[in-house]
Design an enzyme around this catalytic site. Structure first.
Site, short mmCIF file in Angstrom:
data_model
loop_
_atom_site.label_atom_id
_atom_site.label_comp_id
_atom_site.label_asym_id
_atom_site.label_seq_id
_atom_site.Cartn_x
_atom_site.Cartn_y
_atom_site.Cartn_z
N HIS A 220 -53.15 -28.06 -22.70
CA HIS A 220 -54.30 -27.21 -23.15
C HIS A 220 -54.16 -26.01 -22.32
CE1 HIS A 220 -55.75 -29.55 -26.43
NE2 HIS A 220 -55.35 -30.77 -25.78
N ASN A 244 -47.44 -28.21 -28.47
CA ASN A 244 -48.86 -27.89 -28.86
C ASN A 244 -49.94 -27.55 -27.70
OD1 ASN A 244 -47.79 -30.28 -30.77
ND2 ASN A 244 -48.78 -28.59 -31.96
N ASP A 273 -44.89 -36.28 -36.01
CA ASP A 273 -45.25 -36.62 -37.28
C ASP A 273 -44.76 -35.83 -38.60
OD1 ASP A 273 -46.57 -34.35 -36.54
OD2 ASP A 273 -48.71 -35.44 -36.74
N ASP A 299 -51.09 -39.52 -30.57
CA ASP A 299 -52.49 -38.64 -30.39
C ASP A 299 -53.20 -39.10 -31.45
OD1 ASP A 299 -54.09 -36.84 -29.37
OD2 ASP A 299 -53.25 -35.13 -30.12
#
Length: 407
Positions: A220, A244, A273, A299
């Protein structure tokens, strides 16, 4: 005297640390492995010799009565180690109850995870404290599913602009006194902390974590390439859900992603995924980080294993549609409904990793990163009987956690 509980798995493709053995044998005695490898090299018979080497004190007339499982050409591999998982089966680690933790560890245990970190969310300190205390308490009992090794604190020390599904109301700069209290009250329990390395106070905090064997992970983050490298110089050793919630790769501004790919000190988590990262992007990352620096994670959130619908993550409303989790307000992905066995199959079938490569990502690499490779993560004599039996087409047949069968 009590007889040892013996299991002998034969006719298997056995994934060892540096070799795949066809038509191999694995022998378990109680909670540990006593042999894994070539059938022709096994002590004859393997389980009798194993008993003798462990000072068998049971009834000699029954010492050769082992449970024999014919893998029929299937696969035996180390159990999966999930360093980043928030929940499953309708429960969340932030629930901070033994009932929730039993639900989560049973659900993920039955889907191939044998060791896991309870992952928190950005929240008030009191809520994080409760979760850490609950993990400590849960570990004192007989854990019925996967082994809950410790805690991964994801946030609240992250970048607001790259928060993803982290609640912005509780984002704060690094708070060393929090971590000092966790380490004082629960030594060694917090195993990983995700933070944005570019925010004020991050670098000395990363160094403090590294000195205590806590994995400092970048996530993040709006960090630049240079900031990530500086963080690695201070002891940053992992990237949280790579691709991400981090700055991407540009040929003039390599960003966080560029540093993660090229810095050999940094392990890279990946959510396999098909929603978080395109398989071609995982292939690129694998070429950069294999064999030893790629880590498969789920996650997963509470919705894993449940139908589509409305859920919550970190106090924020989440909608799950066709198995994809997104914040109700906005378009940000909010964790996953992934299980370890499905992630493993995706790495093999869609990304194209070999079984041995995928096993390293799912087991060996996280074990090394967590400092537990001496007792789990690979199949070898003396290590914990944390392992899986898969059919030839990769259907999960059995899970053992320290020798205890879960299916």
């Amino acid at each position: 005297m009590k007889n040892r509980h013996l299991t002998r798995i034969v006719g298997a493709n056995v994934i060892l640390e540096n070799e795949v053995v066809e038509n191999g044998i694995v022998v378990l005695a109680d909670d540990h492995i006593v042999y894994a490898g070539h059938a022709e090299s096994a002590p004859p018979p393997a389980y009798e010799a194993a008993i003798g080497s462990h000072h068998y004190e049971g009834d000699p007339e029954h010492k050769d009565q082992a449970v024999v499982i014919d893998a029929e050409g299937g696969w035996v591999l180390p159990g999966f180690i999930d360093m980043h998982v928030h929940g499953g089966g309708g429960a969340d680690f932030m629930d901070a109850t033994s009932e929730a933790y039993e639900t989560i560890t049973r659900f993920h245990g039955r889907n191939g995870t044998t060791t896991m970190l309870a992952t928190t969310m950005t929240a008030p300190r009191e809520a994080i404290d409760r979760a850490i205390a609950a993990v400590a308490a849960f570990r004192t009992g007989d854990m019925p599913g996967a082994d809950l090794l410790g805690v991964h604190v994801e946030g609240p020390f992250v970048n607001t602009d790259w928060r993803g599904a982290q609640n912005p109301a509780y984002i704060v700069p690094p708070q060393p006194e929090w971590a000092e209290a966790w380490e004082r009250d629960y030594p060694g329990l917090v195993r990983q902390i995700t933070l944005a390395p570019e925010i004020d106070g991050a670098l000395p905090f990363i160094q403090w974590l590294n000195e205590r064997g806590i994995v400092a992970s970048s996530g993040h983050t709006a960090g630049t390439y240079e900031q990530l490298v500086a963080a690695a110089d201070h002891g940053l050793r992992q990237a949280t859900h790579t691709y991400n919630a981090m700055t991407g790769l540009h040929h003039r501004k390599p960003g966080t992603l560029g540093a993660v790919m090229t810095d050999e000190r940094v392990y890279a988590e990946i959510i396999a995924d098909g929603h978080h990262v395109h398989p071609a992007a995982i292939q690129v990352l694998a070429k950069m980080k294999l064999p030893n620096r790629l880590i498969m994670i789920t996650d997963a959130i509470a919705a894993a294993g449940l139908p589509d619908g409305d859920y919550e993550l970190g106090g924020l409303p989440v909608v799950v549609k066709e198995g994809v989790c997104k914040l109700r307000d906005g378009d940000s992905l909010a964790g996953s409904t992934l299980t370890s066995i499905n992630a493993f199959r995706y790495l093999v079938r869609e990304v194209g990793l070999t079984m041995a490569e995928a096993s390293r990502c799912a087991s060996g690499n996280p074990a090394r990163q967590l400092g537990i490779a001496d007792r789990t993560g690979t199949l070898a004599a003396g290590k914990a009987a944390d392992l899986l039996l898969l059919s030839p087409d990769l259907e999960l047949q059995q899970v053992w956690v320290k020798g205890r069968a879960l299916l």
